[in-house]
Design an enzyme around this catalytic site. Sequence first.
Site, PDB file in Angstrom:
ATOM      1  N   TYR A  50       0.862  -1.182   0.000  1.00 28.26           N
ATOM      2  CA  TYR A  50       0.000   0.000   0.000  1.00 28.26           C
ATOM      3  C   TYR A  50       0.893   1.225   0.000  1.00 28.26           C
ATOM      4  O   TYR A  50       1.764   1.374   0.866  1.00 28.26           O
ATOM      5  CB  TYR A  50      -0.920   0.015   1.228  1.00 28.26           C
ATOM      6  N   ASP A  94       9.605   2.953   0.147  1.00 27.94           N
ATOM      7  CA  ASP A  94       8.502   3.648   0.805  1.00 27.94           C
ATOM      8  C   ASP A  94       8.606   3.408   2.315  1.00 27.94           C
ATOM      9  O   ASP A  94       8.296   2.334   2.812  1.00 27.94           O
ATOM     10  CB  ASP A  94       7.166   3.137   0.254  1.00 27.94           C
ATOM     11  N   LYS A 130       3.632  10.425   7.762  1.00 30.15           N
ATOM     12  CA  LYS A 130       3.225   9.992   9.104  1.00 30.15           C
ATOM     13  C   LYS A 130       4.115  10.560  10.217  1.00 30.15           C
ATOM     14  O   LYS A 130       3.970  11.705  10.567  1.00 30.15           O
ATOM     15  CB  LYS A 130       3.168   8.466   9.149  1.00 30.15           C
TER      16      LYS A 130
END
Length: 446
Positions: free
Chosen positions: A154, A256, A283
């Site tokens: 994801y 990522d 984040k």
Amino acid sequence: MNVEHSTPWRTYLAQNPRSRAHAARAGQYVPAGTSRSLLRHPPFPFYVDRAQGIRSVDLDGNERLDFHNNYTALAHGHGHPQVMAAVERQLARGTTYSAPGAQEFALAEHLCARIASVEQVVFNNSGTEAVMVALRIARAVTGRNRIAKFEGGYHGSTDFVMVGGHGLPAPNDPVRVTTPHADVGGLPAAATEDVVLVRFNDPEAVREAVARFGPDLAAFIVEPIQGAGGVIPATPEFLRVLREETRRAGILLICDEVVTLRHAVGGAQGYYGLDPDLTTMAKIIGGGFPVGAVGGRRAVMRCLEADGPVANLGTFSANPMTMAAGLAAMELLDEAAIARLNALGERARDGLRQVIASHDLPAQVAGAGSLFQVHWTRAPLTDARAVETADATLNLLTFLGLCNRGVQLSMRGIGALSTPMGEEDVDALVAAFDDTIKELRADGWC
Ligand SMILES: Cc1ncc(COP(=O)(O)O)c(C=O)c1O
């Protein structure tokens, strides 16, 4: 059996009447009652009224230990005093400017000092934007069009990575490289046509993808520990082959680290000794505020210079509030803090495994560092194909059972620890899991 007759479901309804009423009202103006598709769950989400430290309180006054931490984004829980102090200082100096703010430099310098492969960085507002820009850089640098991603990975909601998350081949299916299905409606045809979907943790799959599509591939994007895909760590051998093959074929490797940066001071790439061309972050680097960032070697980031072909846009990109909060949060997340968090993570995984063993459940615990996830399957957890075999009903009932006992994980079952947590909080999670299992067993669910 009908989940609506289960004890966790009925208890959840009884404990959350205000959230239920709010969901009905909110649903009139916001589809499904929340803008965030990934926060929806049956029968309805509880709505948070406030959160402080390691706890949140919902509209019904239910207090929960927050092991969700906004999908791993809060490394220090809610309202950490040092982060709040930085935010208050910045608030007095303005929330957004009409020219670059000086705050951006400090967070950029901090990240470049932490992460060996990151010599320069640009900020935007989400991991989604960071991935979007990283893919553009890769296309601009290589002059190629296609990208390769891994099954179950994801990478946010930009078109070319909203594919291949679900509907995967069975674990024993020998196919390694496929054309992905779209994960959501409304994608352009190119989002599936121009993406090569590759089996995770399978070095042979990487070799096959490079052999078949190498000259067309601008980038491979990989999470060193798949987060939303089940908290499945990559094997060192897989990452070694991925780096070797991409380098040989002139394909950029995008690491990522939106979820995994918390794994070690230099991110999971530092832990694995991976040397990617580009790194995407988000984040935790925003200290609780919206953020994204792309970093990499100067030679690659050069395409973002004033005379370069790629742009990083965004009215609120690098906004001073995020930069101030992010720097405070990242400074707090030093080597000692990460070591402590990861030890707590080990304790959580051990405790959950003991509960599973003591009840002989068809379940397993995945995870690494400060992340963990219970999967209701016995399939070996090497990639997302195994994760897809998990029992979705038991997953939902476990989630609700924990919510009813004052413990919140993500709806899919991912847990993330925060620095204000202690062993007693991890033990409370394990005890709540044990109680939930006893209840499910008494009901005949497992
Ligand atoms: C690995 C990974 N990359 C990118 C993203 C997208 O980040 P954002 O939600 O900030 O757009 C996420 C979000 O969960 C993620 O887990």
